[in-house]
Design a protein around this motif. Structure first.
Motif, PDB file in Angstrom:
ATOM      1  N   ARG A   6       0.787  -0.842  -0.115  1.00 23.75           N
ATOM      2  CA  ARG A   6       0.151   0.094   0.079  1.00 23.75           C
ATOM      3  C   ARG A   6       1.047   1.334  -0.185  1.00 23.75           C
ATOM      4  NH1 ARG A   6      -5.608  -0.537   3.218  1.00 23.75           N
ATOM      5  NH2 ARG A   6      -6.710  -2.027   2.077  1.00 23.75           N
ATOM      6  N   GLU A  23      -2.608   0.260  -4.375  1.00 22.49           N
ATOM      7  CA  GLU A  23      -1.758  -0.539  -3.618  1.00 22.49           C
ATOM      8  C   GLU A  23      -1.761  -1.311  -5.231  1.00 22.49           C
ATOM      9  OE1 GLU A  23      -4.874  -4.687  -2.399  1.00 22.49           O
ATOM     10  OE2 GLU A  23      -3.651  -3.034  -0.774  1.00 22.49           O
ATOM     11  N   VAL A  32      -7.302   2.527  -3.410  1.00 21.67           N
ATOM     12  CA  VAL A  32      -7.926   2.019  -2.647  1.00 21.67           C
ATOM     13  C   VAL A  32      -9.032   3.429  -2.173  1.00 21.67           C
ATOM     14  CG1 VAL A  32      -7.241   1.736  -0.672  1.00 21.67           C
ATOM     15  CG2 VAL A  32      -6.490   0.681  -1.849  1.00 21.67           C
ATOM     16  N   TYR A  62      -5.645   2.260   6.621  1.00 28.56           N
ATOM     17  CA  TYR A  62      -5.135   1.923   5.726  1.00 28.56           C
ATOM     18  C   TYR A  62      -4.175   0.822   6.225  1.00 28.56           C
ATOM     19  CZ  TYR A  62      -9.346   4.341   3.866  1.00 28.56           C
ATOM     20  OH  TYR A  62     -10.568   4.928   3.715  1.00 28.56           O
ATOM     21  N   PRO A  64      -0.634   2.115   5.267  1.00 26.30           N
ATOM     22  CA  PRO A  64       0.715   2.056   4.174  1.00 26.30           C
ATOM     23  C   PRO A  64       1.756   1.245   4.288  1.00 26.30           C
ATOM     24  CG  PRO A  64       0.012   4.309   5.111  1.00 26.30           C
ATOM     25  CD  PRO A  64      -0.709   3.432   6.082  1.00 26.30           C
TER      26      PRO A  64
END
Length: 172
Positions: A6, A23, A32, A62, A64
């Motif tokens: 990510r 992604e 995303v 999220y 990342p």
């Protein structure tokens, strides 16, 4: 199969900070989420606090693997550069506190990678981001810039170019 990564792209701003997450690791990057952190109604330190907290929330939500941030480019106004630098500082600090790797790209690197020319217009960036991510709607300018930054990082990684060389300003 390649491991998915990510990438959180950030287009820093003192009033509007764009963000976009893609992604990576399959055939092509997938969308995303994206949006804009709006802090224009706040003043000074409160803006920075809100940007910092919003970026921390994005990272928590999220997860990342890396943050790709647009480097500051200022042509004429030193005061604007300082204010923008403060916003970038809290963004980088949020990533550092959350242990997210940080990569930085110039606007020219991003536009060259995504559009094919380093002085592309905002409309051209929006168009290419929409097409590359197969989005049904055109992303808002700041969000499109952030997604372009994330896509730029994905492209460099897919080519196997060492991110440390990129951050030191080497050209490829």
């Amino acid at each position: 199969m390649a491991q998915l990564k990510r990438i959180l792209g950030i287009d820093p701003g003192s009033r509007k900070t764009g963000f976009g997450i893609v992604e990576s690791g399959r055939y092509s990057p997938t969308y995303v989420v994206s949006g804009v952190i709006r802090v224009e109604k706040f003043s000074g330190a409160q803006r920075l606090k809100n940007i910092f907290e919003s970026v921390c929330q994005l990272i928590d939500q999220y997860q990342p693997d890396v943050m790709a941030v647009e480097k500051v480019f200022v042509y004429k106004n030193p005061k604007s550069a300082i204010i923008l630098g403060q916003a970038r500082g809290v963004i980088l600090c949020a990533a550092a506190i959350k242990n997210v790797d940080i990569m930085e790209y110039t606007p020219t690197q991003i536009k060259s990678t995504i559009v094919g020319k380093g002085h592309a217009s905002k409309d051209q960036v929006q168009y290419m981001v929409q097409n590359l991510l197969k989005l049904t709607d055109t992303p808002q300018e700041d969000a499109a810039d952030a997604l372009a930054c994330a896509l730029c990082h994905d492209r460099y990684m897919s080519l196997g170019i060492d991110p440390e060389l990129i951050s030191k300003g080497n050209k490829f």
